[in-house]
Enzyme design. Structure first.
Site, short mmCIF file in Angstrom:
data_model
loop_
_atom_site.label_atom_id
_atom_site.label_comp_id
_atom_site.label_asym_id
_atom_site.label_seq_id
_atom_site.Cartn_x
_atom_site.Cartn_y
_atom_site.Cartn_z
CB SER A 75 -0.90 0.03 1.24
OG SER A 75 -1.75 -1.09 1.30
N1 SAH Z 1 -0.97 -4.89 4.12
C1 SAH Z 1 -0.29 -5.17 2.87
C2 SAH Z 1 -1.11 -4.74 1.67
C3 SAH Z 1 -1.25 -5.86 0.71
S1 SAH Z 1 -2.43 -5.67 -0.58
C4 SAH Z 1 1.10 -4.55 2.87
O1 SAH Z 1 1.42 -3.79 3.78
O2 SAH Z 1 1.88 -4.86 1.97
C5 SAH Z 1 -3.79 -6.62 0.04
C6 SAH Z 1 -3.53 -8.08 0.38
O3 SAH Z 1 -4.78 -8.67 0.74
C7 SAH Z 1 -2.99 -8.93 -0.77
O4 SAH Z 1 -1.78 -9.52 -0.38
C8 SAH Z 1 -4.09 -9.96 -1.02
O5 SAH Z 1 -3.59 -11.23 -1.40
C9 SAH Z 1 -4.76 -10.01 0.35
N2 SAH Z 1 -6.14 -10.53 0.33
C10 SAH Z 1 -7.10 -10.37 -0.60
N3 SAH Z 1 -8.23 -11.00 -0.24
C11 SAH Z 1 -7.98 -11.60 0.96
C12 SAH Z 1 -8.75 -12.40 1.87
N4 SAH Z 1 -10.02 -12.74 1.60
N5 SAH Z 1 -8.16 -12.82 3.01
C13 SAH Z 1 -6.87 -12.48 3.31
N6 SAH Z 1 -6.10 -11.73 2.50
C14 SAH Z 1 -6.64 -11.29 1.34
#
Ligand code: SAH
Length: 213
Positions: free
Chosen positions: A64
């Site tokens: 993000s």
């Molecule tokens: N907090 C992360 C942001 C990652 S983007 C960081 O700091 O890098 C969002 C993430 O949510 C992705 O890795 C995606 O695979 C995950 N995601 C999407 N749907 C999900 C679900 N149902 N349960 C858990 N994770 C999920």
């Protein structure tokens, strides 16, 4: 895995940018000022690590934007010792911010590849989450509930009920809600069945997906 003076200088500039954009919480700014974000990104993107932008990580996901991380974290109001559940571990950067604030972090990721990579990587840098889980964030993590706060870091088409149910009284859920564009939404649990809802600006996240792979 180096963190140089150059990186530290760039981080301080990033902190300045976040302040200019309205982030006020000193503890959040300090956390962003200390965490080596460049180490959470693939080497090809190192030069971009301290720009206020989202970037690709593995499995078609993104780390993000720092402003978004700061904005969500500020809304959580984390105190040391708080039990915090994160949905969407991704690169682990947001989890590192929460660990730095002294939270007991539980984080769920549905992409196996990212889950494995981040589970190895975070402890190497000294960030010790209580539990990193491979699973579906829509269900939350009932066995460890209640949480002082829950943070969803993917765009949710609707608010999953289990996440509200797993909040402690007084607890906070920060979740971007919407399909193409999401409204940052804060729920505060006032009682067993009573929730206060606050809406903030628009953000764009990768989607919170329902079915596993
Ligand atoms: N907090 C992360 C942001 C990652 S983007 C960081 O700091 O890098 C969002 C993430 O949510 C992705 O890795 C995606 O695979 C995950 N995601 C999407 N749907 C999900 C679900 N149902 N349960 C858990 N994770 C999920």
């Amino acid at each position: 895995m180096k963190d140089t003076y150059k990186h530290q200088g760039m981080r301080q500039q990033l902190v300045g940018v976040l302040k200019d954009k309205g982030i006020k919480d000193e503890r959040v700014l300090n956390a962003i000022g200390t965490i080596p974000r460049h180490l959470f990104m693939d080497s090809g993107f190192l030069d971009h690590a301290y720009q206020d932008k989202a970037f690709p990580i593995a499995a078609d996901q993104t780390i993000s934007q720092p402003y978004t991380v700061a904005f969500q974290t500020e809304l959580l109001n984390v105190e040391p010792g708080d039990k915090v559940l994160e949905i969407g571990t991704g690169s682990g950067y947001q989890a590192a911010v929460l660990c730095t604030l002294g939270a007991k972090v539980y984080s769920i990721e549905r992409q196996k590849e990212l889950f494995k990579k981040t589970s190895k990587f975070l402890p190497k840098l000294g960030y010790r989450a209580k539990k990193l889980i491979f699973g579906d964030g829509y269900k939350g993590l009932p066995e460890e509930a209640p949480y002082k706060s829950v943070i969803v870091t993917a765009g949710a088409p609707f608010v999953p009920k289990p996440l509200l149910q797993q909040l402690a009284i007084g607890g906070r859920l920060v979740i971007p809600v919407g399909d193409d564009v999401q409204v940052m939404t804060l729920f505060i649990r006032k009682g067993e069945k009573e929730f206060e809802k606050h809406e903030f600006g628009e953000f764009r996240f990768v989607p919170l997906l329902e079915d596993k792979n």
